[in-house]
Design an enzyme around this catalytic site. Structure first.
Site, PDB file in Angstrom:
ATOM      1  N   ARG A   1      -1.443   1.490  -5.551  1.00 40.85           N
ATOM      2  CA  ARG A   1      -1.035   2.670  -4.768  1.00 40.85           C
ATOM      3  C   ARG A   1      -1.982   2.914  -3.593  1.00 40.85           C
ATOM      4  O   ARG A   1      -1.616   3.603  -2.630  1.00 40.85           O
ATOM      5  CB  ARG A   1      -0.991   3.912  -5.671  1.00 40.85           C
ATOM      6  CG  ARG A   1      -2.345   4.310  -6.214  1.00 40.85           C
ATOM      7  CD  ARG A   1      -2.297   5.538  -7.114  1.00 40.85           C
ATOM      8  NE  ARG A   1      -3.612   5.809  -7.693  1.00 40.85           N
ATOM      9  CZ  ARG A   1      -4.062   5.215  -8.789  1.00 40.85           C
ATOM     10  NH1 ARG A   1      -3.294   4.339  -9.431  1.00 40.85           N
ATOM     11  NH2 ARG A   1      -5.276   5.478  -9.255  1.00 40.85           N
ATOM     12  N   ASN A   2      -3.185   2.362  -3.664  1.00 39.52           N
ATOM     13  CA  ASN A   2      -4.167   2.537  -2.594  1.00 39.52           C
ATOM     14  C   ASN A   2      -4.318   1.292  -1.722  1.00 39.52           C
ATOM     15  O   ASN A   2      -5.286   1.170  -0.985  1.00 39.52           O
ATOM     16  CB  ASN A   2      -5.518   2.932  -3.187  1.00 39.52           C
ATOM     17  CG  ASN A   2      -5.488   4.319  -3.791  1.00 39.52           C
ATOM     18  OD1 ASN A   2      -4.738   5.180  -3.326  1.00 39.52           O
ATOM     19  ND2 ASN A   2      -6.279   4.541  -4.832  1.00 39.52           N
TER      20      ASN A   2
ATOM     21  N   ASP B   1      -7.792   4.410   1.131  1.00 42.77           N
ATOM     22  CA  ASP B   1      -8.138   5.538   0.259  1.00 42.77           C
ATOM     23  C   ASP B   1      -9.566   5.423  -0.272  1.00 42.77           C
ATOM     24  O   ASP B   1      -9.813   4.899  -1.354  1.00 42.77           O
ATOM     25  CB  ASP B   1      -7.157   5.650  -0.914  1.00 42.77           C
ATOM     26  CG  ASP B   1      -7.170   7.073  -1.495  1.00 42.77           C
ATOM     27  OD1 ASP B   1      -8.262   7.668  -1.556  1.00 42.77           O
ATOM     28  OD2 ASP B   1      -6.105   7.572  -1.870  1.00 42.77           O
TER      29      ASP B   1
ATOM     30  N   ASP C   1     -11.558   3.400  -6.987  1.00 41.50           N
ATOM     31  CA  ASP C   1     -10.153   3.774  -7.188  1.00 41.50           C
ATOM     32  C   ASP C   1      -9.235   2.678  -6.664  1.00 41.50           C
ATOM     33  O   ASP C   1      -8.232   2.958  -6.010  1.00 41.50           O
ATOM     34  CB  ASP C   1      -9.863   5.106  -6.494  1.00 41.50           C
ATOM     35  CG  ASP C   1      -8.550   5.729  -6.962  1.00 41.50           C
ATOM     36  OD1 ASP C   1      -8.026   5.294  -8.009  1.00 41.50           O
ATOM     37  OD2 ASP C   1      -8.049   6.634  -6.274  1.00 41.50           O
TER      38      ASP C   1
END
Length: 442
Positions: A245-246, A259, A241
């Site tokens: 955003r992570n 994350d 992932d």
């Protein structure tokens, strides 16, 4: 006494034989003595050689036996899950533990909740709120931390899934990976405490500061992310992932991978991929083979890294804009790749395209990505040619750029929407990126 009795017969013979006979007997006796001496020396030499041979053979047998024992031990350690080489850590999947709490105890540190002071809510997570606060260390010093809390009314499975991320983070120690400070599991609320990153997630940070950074600063951010991913890849760990955003950013613009909720282990075989079932897949960041077959690997992480590069160079734009997920899947299958954002150097878009190759074995390894970005940082002039400004390509061989990872001139022209000029480039002899780099304005 024995020597005296031996000499007496020889003395008598000396007076009973003629001189000629005496000389012959003496010569004969000397020959016998010489034979005896030679035999004795030869026997002694043979004995020495035999002794040395036995000693050497014994040493060799001992050496090979010891070596085989050590090799057997290494093989045993390897198959038992221990690291075969000193200094190299290997990721251990918490799901392999029969009792999940054992992984928590092994890889995390329990924090006394009295040392934690929650000050404010800074966001919401999958399992509860994310707060900012302070942690009092053993040296009585307070440090800023982010605190993930598990909301009340949870079932045991939710608690286990919540703490699973901590047992993953606790295994990592790298300046570009978010650092776990510890957990609170013996009281409520259950908490995961990590270092505080002042600037929050990379995507929102870039959107808030659109156009404020130099290309070198952006490349420095990308280099940090790649370094963190190289560390994870070396440990045999697949993120699954990776997205802006992570990625979290601190006050010094250091980017750290975070994350780890979707992460999975990659097996020892470098060509192996972990196959999972179910779960949501972030389509816009995910490699085609991971979408179609749920096969995740470091190569699929490399695809995601290319998307992160695009996000960084576009200051947080949404990949594929308003296209639906289904349209994204179909477009990628048909060979479409994201065009370079405005102001993106040619070299960086080349690297993105290399990360987006359909054949996963052709994508760059993270060690190669770090090396390539290091070369760009050491040679800032290589970042001057922009995709939208072909006339700024270097004119002299002294300014040649290095394009070790680009696919082809045709792919490059496709990416900048100039595919109609392929035949012109080929006819003019510009069939490699090195030759394109030597183009003059004329």
């Amino acid at each position: 006494m024995a020597q005296s009795s031996l000499c007496q017969p020889m003395f008598l013979l000396a007076f009973t034989h003629t001189p000629k006979r005496l000389a012959s007997d003496i010569a004969s006796d000397q020959g016998q003595v010489l034979v005896i001496v030679t035999a004795a020396v030869g026997g002694f030499t043979l004995l020495v050689i035999l002794t040395l041979f036995l000693l050497i053979t014994g040493r060799c047998q001992w050496y090979f036996k010891a070596k085989m024992t050590a090799e057997d031990k290494r093989q045993t350690d390897y198959h038992n899950g221990h690291v075969p080489f000193p200094g190299i850590k290997t990721y251990v999947d918490p799901d392999t533990y029969e009792d999940p709490t054992q992984a928590i105890h092994e890889f995390t540190k329990e924090i006394d909740p009295s040392r934690i002071r929650i000050e404010r809510v800074i966001g919401a997570g999958e399992f509860g709120e994310v707060c900012g606060g302070r942690l009092r260390t053993s040296g009585k010093k307070e440090i800023a931390v982010a605190i993930k809390t598990l909301k009340g009314g949870y079932v045991e499975r939710q608690r286990r899934d919540f703490l699973r991320e901590a047992s993953i983070m606790g295994q990592f120690d790298h300046p570009n990976i978010i650092r776990l400070e510890g957990v609170v599991t013996k009281s409520r609320p259950v908490m995961i405490v990590v270092e505080y990153m002042e600037n929050g997630s990379l995507d929102s940070f870039l959107r808030q500061h659109d156009g404020h950074f130099t290309v070198i600063q952006l490349v420095g951010m990308l280099r940090g992310i790649a370094s963190g991913m190289k560390y994870l890849s070396d440990m045999g760990y697949v993120h699954r992932d990776l997205a802006a955003r992570n990625i979290l950013v601190n006050s010094n613009l250091v980017c750290k991978v975070s994350d780890f909720g979707l992460s999975r282990v990659l097996e020892d075989d470098p060509e192996a991929a972990y196959t999972t079932t179910g779960g949501k897949i972030p389509i816009r960041w995910t490699a085609p083979e991971a979408i179609a077959y749920r096969k995740f690997s470091s190569a699929s992480d490399a695809w995601s890294y290319g998307i992160v590069m695009w996000e960084v160079m576009s200051y947080g734009e949404r990949p594929y804009w308003e296209m639906s997920n289904q349209d994204v899947i179909l477009s990628i299958e048909e060979g479409y790749r994201l065009p370079a954002p405005m102001g993106c150097p040619v070299a960086l878009h080349q690297l993105m395209l290399h990360c987006w190759q359909k054949e996963r074995n052709h994508r760059p390894k993270f060690v190669d990505i770090v090396s390539f970005l290091d070369k760009l940082i050491r040679n800032p002039s290589s970042l001057l040619p922009l995709v939208e400004d072909l006339q700024s390509l270097p004119e002299s061989p002294a300014e040649d750029m290095d394009y070790p990872m680009f696919i082809s001139v045709g792919d490059w022209l496709d990416s900048i929407k100039m595919s109609q000029y392929k035949s012109n480039f080929m006819a003019a002899g510009f069939n490699t990126m090195d030759s394109v780099a030597r183009m003059s304005i004329e």
